[in-house]
Design a protein around this motif. Structure first.
Motif, PDB file in Angstrom:
ATOM      1  N   GLY A  17       1.008  -1.152  -0.019  1.00  0.00           N
ATOM      2  CA  GLY A  17       0.129   0.307   0.052  1.00  0.00           C
ATOM      3  C   GLY A  17       0.956   1.095  -0.243  1.00  0.00           C
ATOM      4  O   GLY A  17       0.690   2.424  -0.773  1.00  0.00           O
ATOM      5  N   ALA A  18       1.853   1.252   0.883  1.00  0.00           N
ATOM      6  CA  ALA A  18       2.817   1.914   0.962  1.00  0.00           C
ATOM      7  C   ALA A  18       3.527   2.491  -0.297  1.00  0.00           C
ATOM      8  O   ALA A  18       3.612   3.937  -1.113  1.00  0.00           O
ATOM      9  CB  ALA A  18       4.226   1.932   2.634  1.00  0.00           C
ATOM     10  N   ALA A  19       3.678   1.507  -1.007  1.00  0.00           N
ATOM     11  CA  ALA A  19       4.071   1.738  -2.403  1.00  0.00           C
ATOM     12  C   ALA A  19       3.769   2.551  -3.597  1.00  0.00           C
ATOM     13  O   ALA A  19       4.145   3.102  -3.662  1.00  0.00           O
ATOM     14  CB  ALA A  19       5.123   0.321  -3.053  1.00  0.00           C
ATOM     15  N   ILE A  20       2.181   1.586  -3.327  1.00  0.00           N
ATOM     16  CA  ILE A  20       1.435   2.480  -4.262  1.00  0.00           C
ATOM     17  C   ILE A  20       0.578   3.561  -4.445  1.00  0.00           C
ATOM     18  O   ILE A  20       1.184   5.122  -5.323  1.00  0.00           O
ATOM     19  CB  ILE A  20       0.503   1.877  -4.304  1.00  0.00           C
ATOM     20  CG1 ILE A  20       0.158   0.369  -4.852  1.00  0.00           C
ATOM     21  CG2 ILE A  20      -0.776   2.380  -5.304  1.00  0.00           C
ATOM     22  CD1 ILE A  20      -1.022  -0.676  -4.463  1.00  0.00           C
ATOM     23  N   ASP A  21       0.812   4.063  -2.772  1.00  0.00           N
ATOM     24  CA  ASP A  21       0.807   5.379  -2.360  1.00  0.00           C
ATOM     25  C   ASP A  21       1.678   6.352  -2.470  1.00  0.00           C
ATOM     26  O   ASP A  21       1.187   7.818  -2.394  1.00  0.00           O
ATOM     27  CB  ASP A  21      -0.080   5.843  -0.715  1.00  0.00           C
ATOM     28  CG  ASP A  21      -1.224   4.684  -0.953  1.00  0.00           C
ATOM     29  OD1 ASP A  21      -1.904   4.519  -1.869  1.00  0.00           O
ATOM     30  OD2 ASP A  21      -1.780   4.212   1.088  1.00  0.00           O
ATOM     31  N   GLU A  84      -3.361   4.574  10.518  1.00  0.00           N
ATOM     32  CA  GLU A  84      -2.433   3.787  10.966  1.00  0.00           C
ATOM     33  C   GLU A  84      -0.674   4.365  11.441  1.00  0.00           C
ATOM     34  O   GLU A  84      -0.197   3.240  11.798  1.00  0.00           O
ATOM     35  CB  GLU A  84      -2.175   2.497  10.014  1.00  0.00           C
ATOM     36  CG  GLU A  84      -3.361   1.841   9.886  1.00  0.00           C
ATOM     37  CD  GLU A  84      -3.870   0.539   8.601  1.00  0.00           C
ATOM     38  OE1 GLU A  84      -2.456   0.013   8.834  1.00  0.00           O
ATOM     39  OE2 GLU A  84      -3.466   0.683   7.411  1.00  0.00           O
ATOM     40  N   GLY A  85      -1.345   5.853  11.297  1.00  0.00           N
ATOM     41  CA  GLY A  85      -0.292   6.078  12.141  1.00  0.00           C
ATOM     42  C   GLY A  85       0.871   6.611  11.397  1.00  0.00           C
ATOM     43  O   GLY A  85       2.245   7.946  11.659  1.00  0.00           O
ATOM     44  N   TRP A  86       0.340   6.630   9.724  1.00  0.00           N
ATOM     45  CA  TRP A  86       1.403   7.632   9.431  1.00  0.00           C
ATOM     46  C   TRP A  86       0.492   8.306   7.872  1.00  0.00           C
ATOM     47  O   TRP A  86       0.311   8.550   7.311  1.00  0.00           O
ATOM     48  CB  TRP A  86       2.192   7.044   8.338  1.00  0.00           C
ATOM     49  CG  TRP A  86       1.751   5.473   7.465  1.00  0.00           C
ATOM     50  CD1 TRP A  86       1.366   4.887   6.400  1.00  0.00           C
ATOM     51  CD2 TRP A  86       1.831   4.978   8.020  1.00  0.00           C
ATOM     52  NE1 TRP A  86       1.049   4.176   6.254  1.00  0.00           N
ATOM     53  CE2 TRP A  86       2.032   3.128   7.169  1.00  0.00           C
ATOM     54  CE3 TRP A  86       2.467   4.254   9.574  1.00  0.00           C
ATOM     55  CZ2 TRP A  86       1.108   2.351   7.150  1.00  0.00           C
ATOM     56  CZ3 TRP A  86       2.156   3.252   9.914  1.00  0.00           C
ATOM     57  CH2 TRP A  86       2.113   1.831   9.053  1.00  0.00           C
ATOM     58  N   GLY A  87      -1.198   8.606   8.482  1.00  0.00           N
ATOM     59  CA  GLY A  87      -2.083   9.294   8.185  1.00  0.00           C
ATOM     60  C   GLY A  87      -2.696   8.277   6.897  1.00  0.00           C
ATOM     61  O   GLY A  87      -2.113   7.199   6.467  1.00  0.00           O
ATOM     62  N   PRO A  88      -3.966   8.612   6.982  1.00  0.00           N
ATOM     63  CA  PRO A  88      -4.362   7.302   6.060  1.00  0.00           C
ATOM     64  C   PRO A  88      -3.825   7.004   4.604  1.00  0.00           C
ATOM     65  O   PRO A  88      -3.674   8.307   3.933  1.00  0.00           O
ATOM     66  CB  PRO A  88      -6.361   7.930   5.832  1.00  0.00           C
ATOM     67  CG  PRO A  88      -6.022   9.224   6.970  1.00  0.00           C
ATOM     68  CD  PRO A  88      -4.571   9.638   7.226  1.00  0.00           C
ATOM     69  N   ARG A  89      -4.073   6.256   4.025  1.00  0.00           N
ATOM     70  CA  ARG A  89      -4.048   5.548   3.007  1.00  0.00           C
ATOM     71  C   ARG A  89      -4.896   6.674   1.822  1.00  0.00           C
ATOM     72  O   ARG A  89      -5.435   6.694   2.000  1.00  0.00           O
ATOM     73  CB  ARG A  89      -4.220   4.045   2.949  1.00  0.00           C
ATOM     74  CG  ARG A  89      -3.403   3.270   2.943  1.00  0.00           C
ATOM     75  CD  ARG A  89      -2.836   1.840   2.409  1.00  0.00           C
ATOM     76  NE  ARG A  89      -2.642   2.095   0.618  1.00  0.00           N
ATOM     77  CZ  ARG A  89      -3.516   1.277  -0.103  1.00  0.00           C
ATOM     78  NH1 ARG A  89      -4.138   0.676   0.059  1.00  0.00           N
ATOM     79  NH2 ARG A  89      -2.724   1.663  -1.544  1.00  0.00           N
ATOM     80  N   MET A 121     -17.012   1.778  12.173  1.00  0.00           N
ATOM     81  CA  MET A 121     -15.576   1.293  11.731  1.00  0.00           C
ATOM     82  C   MET A 121     -14.752   2.322  10.771  1.00  0.00           C
ATOM     83  O   MET A 121     -14.850   2.548   9.859  1.00  0.00           O
ATOM     84  CB  MET A 121     -15.432   0.174  11.995  1.00  0.00           C
ATOM     85  CG  MET A 121     -15.828  -0.569  10.417  1.00  0.00           C
ATOM     86  SD  MET A 121     -14.785  -1.590  10.872  1.00  0.00           S
ATOM     87  CE  MET A 121     -15.737  -2.848   9.072  1.00  0.00           C
ATOM     88  N   GLU A 122     -13.042   2.527  10.904  1.00  0.00           N
ATOM     89  CA  GLU A 122     -12.879   2.556   9.727  1.00  0.00           C
ATOM     90  C   GLU A 122     -11.763   1.148   9.411  1.00  0.00           C
ATOM     91  O   GLU A 122     -12.205   0.790  10.333  1.00  0.00           O
ATOM     92  CB  GLU A 122     -11.221   4.012  10.070  1.00  0.00           C
ATOM     93  CG  GLU A 122     -12.236   5.204  10.412  1.00  0.00           C
ATOM     94  CD  GLU A 122     -11.428   6.435  10.910  1.00  0.00           C
ATOM     95  OE1 GLU A 122     -10.237   6.438  11.578  1.00  0.00           O
ATOM     96  OE2 GLU A 122     -12.103   7.199  10.862  1.00  0.00           O
ATOM     97  N   VAL A 123     -11.212   1.723   8.182  1.00  0.00           N
ATOM     98  CA  VAL A 123     -10.457   0.161   7.631  1.00  0.00           C
ATOM     99  C   VAL A 123      -9.150   0.078   7.514  1.00  0.00           C
ATOM    100  O   VAL A 123      -9.087   1.625   7.250  1.00  0.00           O
ATOM    101  CB  VAL A 123     -11.406  -0.085   6.365  1.00  0.00           C
ATOM    102  CG1 VAL A 123     -12.965  -1.008   6.560  1.00  0.00           C
ATOM    103  CG2 VAL A 123     -11.859   1.012   5.018  1.00  0.00           C
ATOM    104  N   ASP A 124      -7.598  -0.370   7.925  1.00  0.00           N
ATOM    105  CA  ASP A 124      -7.190  -0.490   7.783  1.00  0.00           C
ATOM    106  C   ASP A 124      -6.426  -0.928   7.083  1.00  0.00           C
ATOM    107  O   ASP A 124      -6.710  -1.432   5.102  1.00  0.00           O
ATOM    108  CB  ASP A 124      -6.090  -1.096   8.907  1.00  0.00           C
ATOM    109  CG  ASP A 124      -6.003  -2.277   8.931  1.00  0.00           C
ATOM    110  OD1 ASP A 124      -6.766  -3.318   8.291  1.00  0.00           O
ATOM    111  OD2 ASP A 124      -6.256  -2.463  10.041  1.00  0.00           O
ATOM    112  N   HIS A 125      -4.964  -1.509   6.231  1.00  0.00           N
ATOM    113  CA  HIS A 125      -4.202  -1.935   5.115  1.00  0.00           C
ATOM    114  C   HIS A 125      -4.867  -3.329   5.429  1.00  0.00           C
ATOM    115  O   HIS A 125      -4.984  -3.552   3.555  1.00  0.00           O
ATOM    116  CB  HIS A 125      -2.542  -2.037   5.540  1.00  0.00           C
ATOM    117  CG  HIS A 125      -2.479  -3.110   6.202  1.00  0.00           C
ATOM    118  ND1 HIS A 125      -2.463  -2.564   8.213  1.00  0.00           N
ATOM    119  CD2 HIS A 125      -2.073  -4.343   6.205  1.00  0.00           C
ATOM    120  CE1 HIS A 125      -1.758  -3.835   7.827  1.00  0.00           C
ATOM    121  NE2 HIS A 125      -1.821  -4.501   7.785  1.00  0.00           N
TER     122      HIS A 125
END
Ligand code: DHB
Ligand code: FE
Length: 282
Positions: A17-21, A84-89, A121-125
């Motif tokens: 996810g981080a690589a995409i974003d 999740e700690g580094w801003g929402p995706r 709820m919110e949804v994570d990776h």
């Protein structure tokens, strides 16, 4: 009538996810992985789901360690990506379908699968990375998604057998729904990985590949594999794979494997994707 047309097994590695974003998909480390998922995205576009039921695990984001439901379903009409700690995706909001989700909850509970009902709820990776891999970088996800959370974070996770039976109950619930709808079920997480302790970095490709093979050829036998084998062979976090049995249980006995990805490594993890189509269902 609603019908299940296909099932998808897919990893959720957060670094993907981080690589995409962060625009890194063409970097040397990532390019060959993302190239393999182009075909997956074409197949999902051809399958044209009206809705996805996504079986996934929350990673201490929506649920703290205070409350850990074994099975839970999100019945909202909208789920925001979690910070999740580094801003929402940077991915679109996930649209649900409250009417269909409540139908599933009712049918599943009456089938004796006691879903926890999540109104907010919110949804994570765990949920958003498989969506990115299957649908690419889009302005809006192509269809609504019903989140079905499974606890694989705190011992004891449900057994593979129980997850497979939940899949069977999902199939019944879908087939009871009166509106025409093409449903695809995602089972997410895995494959082999351990992200802590002495065996951190463990990857067992041979075990992962036989898991993918047996998903098509011996799903009931595979669902009987005990937890200890996941942990021993596929690492502590390899237990995430039990969620794939929910997907497989929702399909017919006879399926056609349309496509498979197996890639090592991404972060500390072996990455898998399998797309199974219900034979005879168009
Ligand atoms: C990693 C994999 C996961 O499934 C997860 O939830 C967190 C981290 C990893 O390989 O880095
Ligand atoms: Fe995980």
């Amino acid at each position: 009538m609603a019908k299940i047309i296909a099932g998808v097994g897919c990893s959720h590695v957060p670094a993907i996810g981080a690589a995409i974003d962060l625009g890194k998909t063409q970097d040397d480390y990532w390019k060959s992985l993302f190239d393999k998922f182009k075909r997956s995205q074409e197949i999902l576009a051809e399958l044209k789901p009206d809705i996805v039921i996504e079986v996934y695990n929350d990673h201490g984001t929506a649920f703290s360690l205070q409350y850990i439901p074994t099975f839970a379903m999100g019945v909202q009409d909208e789920f925001q990506p979690a910070d999740e700690g580094w801003g929402p995706r940077r991915v679109p909001v996930v649209k649900g379908n409250s009417e269909f989700a409540w139908h599933l909850v009712e049918s599943l509970i009456l089938s004796e699968f006691d879903m926890t009902i999540i109104n907010e709820m919110e949804v994570d990776h765990g949920l958003t990375v498989p969506l990115s891999l299957m649908f690419g970088q889009v302005d809006a996800w192509p269809c609504p998604v019903i989140p079905l959370c499974v606890n694989v974070v705190t011992y004891p996770a449900p057994t593979g057998h129980r997850c497979f039976a939940l899949g069977r109950a999902i199939r019944k619930a879908v087939e009871e729904y009166p509106k025409d709808m093409r449903v695809v079920v995602f089972g997410t997480g895995g494959m082999s990985h351990q992200i802590h302790g002495e065996r951190c970095g463990l990857i067992n490709s041979a075990w992962d590949k036989q898991f993918l093979d047996r998903l098509t050829s011996d799903p009931i036998g595979l669902s009987g594999v005990p937890h200890k084998q996941y942990v021993t062979e596929a690492g502590a976090e390899g237990i995430e794979l039990v969620m794939w049995h929910v997907m497989r249980g929702a399909l017919n006995d006879d399926v056609d494997e349309l496509y498979r990805v197996y890639h090592v490594p991404a972060s500390n993890t072996a990455v898998g994707n399998i797309i199974l189509k219900n034979r005879g269902v168009n």
